[in-house]
Enzyme design. Structure first.
Site, PDB file in Angstrom:
ATOM      1  N   CYS A 142       0.812  -1.213   0.000  1.00 37.86           N
ATOM      2  CA  CYS A 142       0.000   0.000   0.000  1.00 37.86           C
ATOM      3  C   CYS A 142       0.855   1.277   0.000  1.00 37.86           C
ATOM      4  O   CYS A 142       1.552   1.541  -0.953  1.00 37.86           O
ATOM      5  CB  CYS A 142      -0.998  -0.013   1.152  1.00 37.86           C
ATOM      6  SG  CYS A 142      -2.366   1.143   0.890  1.00 37.86           S
ATOM      7  N   LYS A 163     -10.961   8.839  -1.034  1.00 38.85           N
ATOM      8  CA  LYS A 163     -10.286   7.628  -0.580  1.00 38.85           C
ATOM      9  C   LYS A 163     -10.909   6.393  -1.221  1.00 38.85           C
ATOM     10  O   LYS A 163     -12.129   6.257  -1.295  1.00 38.85           O
ATOM     11  CB  LYS A 163     -10.380   7.526   0.942  1.00 38.85           C
ATOM     12  CG  LYS A 163      -9.625   6.341   1.531  1.00 38.85           C
ATOM     13  CD  LYS A 163      -9.733   6.334   3.050  1.00 38.85           C
ATOM     14  CE  LYS A 163      -8.946   5.183   3.654  1.00 38.85           C
ATOM     15  NZ  LYS A 163      -9.029   5.161   5.134  1.00 38.85           N
ATOM     16  N   HIS A 235      -4.479  -4.314   0.516  1.00 40.69           N
ATOM     17  CA  HIS A 235      -4.201  -4.815   1.869  1.00 40.69           C
ATOM     18  C   HIS A 235      -4.669  -6.259   2.008  1.00 40.69           C
ATOM     19  O   HIS A 235      -5.619  -6.552   2.760  1.00 40.69           O
ATOM     20  CB  HIS A 235      -4.906  -3.949   2.917  1.00 40.69           C
ATOM     21  CG  HIS A 235      -4.214  -2.667   3.220  1.00 40.69           C
ATOM     22  ND1 HIS A 235      -3.047  -2.605   3.953  1.00 40.69           N
ATOM     23  CD2 HIS A 235      -4.520  -1.388   2.876  1.00 40.69           C
ATOM     24  CE1 HIS A 235      -2.671  -1.337   4.073  1.00 40.69           C
ATOM     25  NE2 HIS A 235      -3.540  -0.583   3.426  1.00 40.69           N
ATOM     26  N   GLU A 237      -3.535  -8.439   3.738  1.00 38.97           N
ATOM     27  CA  GLU A 237      -3.318  -8.895   5.113  1.00 38.97           C
ATOM     28  C   GLU A 237      -4.471  -8.516   6.045  1.00 38.97           C
ATOM     29  O   GLU A 237      -4.540  -9.018   7.180  1.00 38.97           O
ATOM     30  CB  GLU A 237      -2.010  -8.309   5.657  1.00 38.97           C
ATOM     31  CG  GLU A 237      -2.073  -6.889   6.179  1.00 38.97           C
ATOM     32  CD  GLU A 237      -2.081  -5.810   5.106  1.00 38.97           C
ATOM     33  OE1 GLU A 237      -2.090  -4.612   5.464  1.00 38.97           O
ATOM     34  OE2 GLU A 237      -2.078  -6.150   3.897  1.00 38.97           O
TER      35      GLU A 237
END
Length: 309
Positions: A142, A163, A235, A237
């Site tokens: 990221c 965003k 992301h 994770e």
């Protein structure tokens, strides 16, 4: 892969409750094999949560991974106890003379901050320069992708107006690439970023090979041909609840955030979200460890000379 960590690290009990194989240092010392040495530069504010997420993804293989946690921000943390940082993290000066098989640089909530205004920007540049000679393969996640593209390739910071938050569909571009081996043709992964990564821009500025894109043409996964650096702009994770936590945090702060895309069932934040990207995240990290780290790293780390043979 049993991850090898200090016995007292909170992640040990947390991951064992999920039936994740964690090998403490005391147990690992009895095995006569060389573990892979992986350094995690943790730039996220909630460091313990981030440790759990990455250690989970590093855990599913028969090889040992010896994990070392690194911090470069000397300021007092508001989200992680000082005792935890002192007990489980090293400073760059502690490891700068060592070599590592792998390095993971996490994301950071710095999407709207100019690079030169980042408090530890000089340290980021120092670590990336050091890694060229001391790390077999580095994986950027990221915000770290944006930072690395600027430092290594001179790509200017690209910022979105709104965003990007949600779980998005991606498709692979090279089905036989090692990093995407076993991927479905299309897969889901979470994003939470202001950074913008147009695939065309990366192709214009670099010789990196783009391996997977979003449906809108943003680069998601790309890497160098020599496997020394790899980049993932999302992301994989993240836990199932992470995007929800970020969303409700921003709501409470009065920021009027958009509801994360394709995340809450029926697009209703009152519904409990489900993780739809776990298999992708596990396979991505397994492929990186196997093909980008284990298969090219030297056996004797005192002689850092990765090979593609």
């Amino acid at each position: 892969m049993p991850i090898r960590v200090l016995d007292e690290l909170p992640a040990v009990n947390f991951l064992r409750e999920e039936n994740v194989f964690v090998m403490t240092t005391s147990r690992a010392s009895g095995q006569e094999i060389r573990p892979l040495k992986v350094l995690i530069l943790n730039l996220m504010p909630k460091k313990i949560e981030t440790e759990n997420q990455f250690l989970r993804l590093l855990s599913n293989s028969p090889l040992q991974v010896d994990v070392q946690l690194l911090r470069i921000d000397a300021r007092e943390s508001r989200n992680t106890p000082a005792e935890h940082l002192n007990n489980f993290y090293c400073n760059f000066e502690d490891i700068c003379d060592q070599n590592f098989d792998g390095l993971i640089v996490t994301g950071a909530p710095l999407g709207l901050v100019e690079f030169n205004d980042v408090a530890y920007w000089p340290q980021i540049k120092q670590v990336l320069e050091w890694a060229k000679d001391h790390v077999t393969s580095t994986l950027f996640v990221c915000w770290a992708v944006q930072a690395a593209l600027n430092i290594l390739y001179g790509i200017p910071k690209q910022t979105r107006t709104d965003k990007l938050s949600g779980v998005y569909e991606h498709h692979i571009l090279h089905p036989h690439a090692l990093l995407t081996r076993g991927f479905d043709d299309s897969f889901l992964a979470p994003h939470s970023r202001y950074a913008d990564f147009p695939a065309a821009l990366i192709r214009d500025y670099t010789d990196l090979e783009i391996l997977a894109e979003t449906e809108d043409g943003d680069a998601y996964l790309f890497a160098s041909k020599d496997k020394r650096i790899a980049f993932v702009t999302g992301h994989p994770e993240y836990d199932a609840h992470t995007l929800a936590s970020e969303y409700f945090r921003d709501v409470e702060a009065g920021l009027s955030p958009n509801v994360p895309y394709n995340y809450f069932p029926k697009n209703d934040p009152q519904n409990k979200p489900r993780a739809t990207w776990r298999s992708h995240g596990n396979l991505l990290f397994t492929n990186w460890l196997n093909y980008y780290v284990y298969q090219i790293t030297p056996y004797d780390l005192r002689h850092m000379n990765p090979t593609l043979d």
